[in-house]
Design a protein around this motif. Structure first.
Motif, mmCIF file in Angstrom:
data_model
loop_
_atom_site.group_PDB
_atom_site.id
_atom_site.type_symbol
_atom_site.label_atom_id
_atom_site.label_comp_id
_atom_site.label_asym_id
_atom_site.label_seq_id
_atom_site.Cartn_x
_atom_site.Cartn_y
_atom_site.Cartn_z
ATOM 1 N N CYS A 236 10.230 -6.298 0.927
ATOM 2 C CA CYS A 236 10.567 -5.027 0.280
ATOM 3 C C CYS A 236 10.871 -5.173 -1.216
ATOM 4 O O CYS A 236 10.281 -4.474 -2.042
ATOM 5 N N ILE A 237 11.777 -6.092 -1.545
ATOM 6 C CA ILE A 237 12.202 -6.201 -2.943
ATOM 7 C C ILE A 237 11.059 -6.671 -3.863
ATOM 8 O O ILE A 237 10.770 -6.013 -4.863
ATOM 9 N N PRO A 238 10.353 -7.782 -3.514
ATOM 10 C CA PRO A 238 9.254 -8.192 -4.403
ATOM 11 C C PRO A 238 8.172 -7.113 -4.555
ATOM 12 O O PRO A 238 7.714 -6.836 -5.663
ATOM 13 N N VAL A 239 7.787 -6.485 -3.436
ATOM 14 C CA VAL A 239 6.747 -5.448 -3.488
ATOM 15 C C VAL A 239 7.216 -4.278 -4.363
ATOM 16 O O VAL A 239 6.481 -3.786 -5.218
ATOM 17 N N GLY A 240 8.460 -3.866 -4.151
ATOM 18 C CA GLY A 240 9.016 -2.761 -4.939
ATOM 19 C C GLY A 240 9.044 -3.083 -6.423
ATOM 20 O O GLY A 240 8.631 -2.268 -7.250
ATOM 21 N N LEU A 241 9.492 -4.288 -6.768
ATOM 22 C CA LEU A 241 9.583 -4.671 -8.176
ATOM 23 C C LEU A 241 8.205 -4.717 -8.837
ATOM 24 O O LEU A 241 8.023 -4.237 -9.957
ATOM 25 N N VAL A 242 7.225 -5.276 -8.125
ATOM 26 C CA VAL A 242 5.880 -5.395 -8.706
ATOM 27 C C VAL A 242 5.251 -4.015 -8.922
ATOM 28 O O VAL A 242 4.732 -3.720 -10.003
ATOM 29 N N THR A 243 5.318 -3.143 -7.893
ATOM 30 C CA THR A 243 4.666 -1.826 -8.042
ATOM 31 C C THR A 243 5.388 -0.951 -9.064
ATOM 32 O O THR A 243 4.746 -0.358 -9.926
ATOM 33 N N LEU B 291 0.826 -1.211 0.000
ATOM 34 C CA LEU B 291 0.000 0.000 0.000
ATOM 35 C C LEU B 291 0.865 1.269 0.000
ATOM 36 O O LEU B 291 0.548 2.251 -0.677
ATOM 37 N N VAL B 292 1.965 1.208 0.749
ATOM 38 C CA VAL B 292 2.891 2.356 0.768
ATOM 39 C C VAL B 292 3.488 2.549 -0.630
ATOM 40 O O VAL B 292 3.562 3.669 -1.144
ATOM 41 N N ALA B 293 3.881 1.436 -1.245
ATOM 42 C CA ALA B 293 4.479 1.515 -2.586
ATOM 43 C C ALA B 293 3.481 2.104 -3.589
ATOM 44 O O ALA B 293 3.841 2.930 -4.431
ATOM 45 N N PHE B 294 2.219 1.703 -3.464
ATOM 46 C CA PHE B 294 1.184 2.223 -4.356
ATOM 47 C C PHE B 294 1.003 3.730 -4.136
ATOM 48 O O PHE B 294 0.860 4.501 -5.085
#
Length: 497
Positions: free
Chosen positions: A211-218, A174-177
């Motif tokens: 962190c890394i998977p979420v960052g890469l996806v967003t 949610l933060v990344a979004f």
């Protein structure tokens, strides 16, 4: 801990009413960075109508298409249903925003109920619903509004000490979004993510598995969306930060003293909640200190940038409401009086700013919409002679009418003597008009302007045969180029054809 269904029903009903009672304009970005973009995405990309307008930020890839895409999808759905009527195009995006805001209100309630108890949760919920600034902003199609909503959602999964609801993957996503939609969201979340990292036992797992998977996806999704609409690979978040933070070009839109957020910004958006916020900060247990750190840190960082606006610190309000509710709950004997005080003192600013202050620029659009239904629509040419981006544009007209407004992009070339079109016009309105419309065939059929300009350009209006057809109230506090009323002029049909 789930929130009871009646609470959600109450929140949705209230925010829908809220949406209906906000009929004023706040800042141009409300339309120009969301609805105008969405309108153009749908109609230009589908080659339905060849009209629409994108501001200079889009030409310079400073904004991403992820947020407007939400509204473009709504427009597409309306179009498929054959319901792409201009009123629905105006209201449905705002209703969607209102429903999201209601869900966020309830999320905040659930979070506090989980961290504290039902009574404190009710107090926080009450403070949140009372807040005049939230009322004023939460149904607007602004990136700041979406950042605020996503911040509440993320907060409800944030692993604070003593919370069992913490979910690293959900809150980080949610933060990344939020960062994709408004890159400055990174400021607010820095201390929170850092604090989480420090208290996390399995630090490597947090980074590698979350962190890394979420960052890469967003980032990947954002890149693909922008690739589709810009037609090239571009990392808009980086451009946005470079422009606003490193080059500090936001000053083009005005600058304020460093202390503005402390002396005006925060006190104004908190309003009557301010004493409760201070009291709550003093009372609240140590484990909530991180919320206060996030508020102070955000306000301090924003204070270093010279261009300041109330809406920039809107996402810290939910944190403030947490402390206000905490304070309210502990005012045992005074609780009822304090609650009544909060309700009454927020009601007036909420209704005044929502229904009266700066409403003309939206009301005048109905006069422009009428031209779409006239037989001579192809002959019509509307010129909006106001400070640039004062009114919305095609998203509030929804027909291929010829329209023009005064432009004001900042200078990106480093030219010392640069003057934008709007400034040039205002330095000598009469001279500018005579030069621009030296030939009668170029003249607009309709002029829209603030009443402060009328006196100055009256020779032009008289000579070119313009007559006033409407006067629309705008504000009780006219300032500079913005008048109290908006005048609509129509050029009289010539008799000697």
């Amino acid at each position: 801990v789930g929130a009871p269904a009646p609470l959600l029903a109450l929140a949705v009903a209230l925010r829908v009413l809220n949406c209906a009672l906000v009929r004023t304009s706040f800042v141009p970005d409300e339309y120009w960075q969301s609805l105008e973009v969405a309108h153009r995405m749908l109609f230009v990309i589908l080659n339905i109508h060849n009209y629409g307008y994108l501001t200079w930020e889009w030409a310079n890839s400073l904004r991403g298409y992820s947020y407007p895409l939400i509204f473009a999808s709504i427009y597409k759905a309306l179009q498929l249903l054959g319901k792409d009527d201009v009123q629905l195009l105006i209201w449905v995006p705002r209703l969607a925003q209102a429903v999201l805001a209601a869900f966020a209100d309830v999320k905040l309630y659930s979070l506090v109920q989980h961290l504290e108890n039902a009574e404190t949760a009710k107090c926080v919920f009450f403070c949140q619903l009372c807040s005049w600034f939230t009322w004023y902003s939460c149904t607007r199609t602004l990136t700041n509004t979406m950042e605020n909503i996503l911040t509440i959602f993320a907060l409800s999964y944030y692993p604070i000490k003593g919370s069992k609801m913490g979910n690293s993957c959900k809150y980080l996503a949610l933060v990344a979004f939020a960062i994709v939609i408004r890159p400055t969201a990174v400021i607010l979340w820095m201390p929170l993510v850092f604090s989480h990292f420090l208290q996390e036992q399995r630090k490597a797992d947090l980074i590698l598995q979350n962190c890394i998977p979420v960052g890469l996806v967003t980032v990947g999704t954002s890149l693909i969306i922008d690739r589709v609409f810009f037609g090239e690979w571009v990392l808009v978040q980086l451009n946005f930060l470079k422009f606003n933070v490193l080059r500090n070009l936001g000053t083009f839109y005005g600058s304020h003293p460093w202390h503005w957020y402390f002396t005006q910004g925060l006190p104004v958006i908190l309003g009557a909640h301010l004493p409760f916020f201070i009291h709550g900060c003093v009372l609240a247990p140590k484990r909530y200190r991180i919320f206060l750190v996030a508020v102070i840190w955000t306000v301090v960082v924003y204070s270093t940038l010279s261009h300041k606006e109330f809406r920039f610190i809107y996402p810290v309000l939910p944190f403030c409401m947490f402390f206000c509710g905490y304070s309210l709950k502990h005012l045992k004997a005074w609780k009822k009086s304090a609650a009544s005080f909060l309700l009454v003192s927020n009601l007036l600013p909420a209704l005044y700013t929502g229904l009266i202050h700066q409403r003309g620029t939206l009301d005048v659009m109905s006069h422009i919409q009428q031209l779409c239904h006239n037989s001579d629509q192809s002959q019509a040419f509307v010129f909006i002679m106001m400070p640039c981006h004062s009114t919305p544009f095609y998203s509030h007209v929804h027909c291929p009418l010829k329209m023009r407004f005064l432009q004001c992009p900042p200078d990106l070339t480093g030219n010392e003597n640069y003057i934008d079109e709007a400034d040039e016009f205002y330095s000598n309105p009469l001279g500018w008009l005579n030069k621009e419309f030296y030939n009668d065939t170029l003249l607009p059929s309709h002029l829209i302007l603030f009443n402060v300009l009328e006196q100055e350009i009256s020779p032009f209006l008289a000579l070119r045969g313009y007559e006033k057809t409407a006067t629309v109230f705008h504000t009780h506090v006219p300032q500079g180029r913005v008048g109290s009323h908006i005048s609509v002029y129509r050029r009289k049909a010539e008799t000697n054809h």
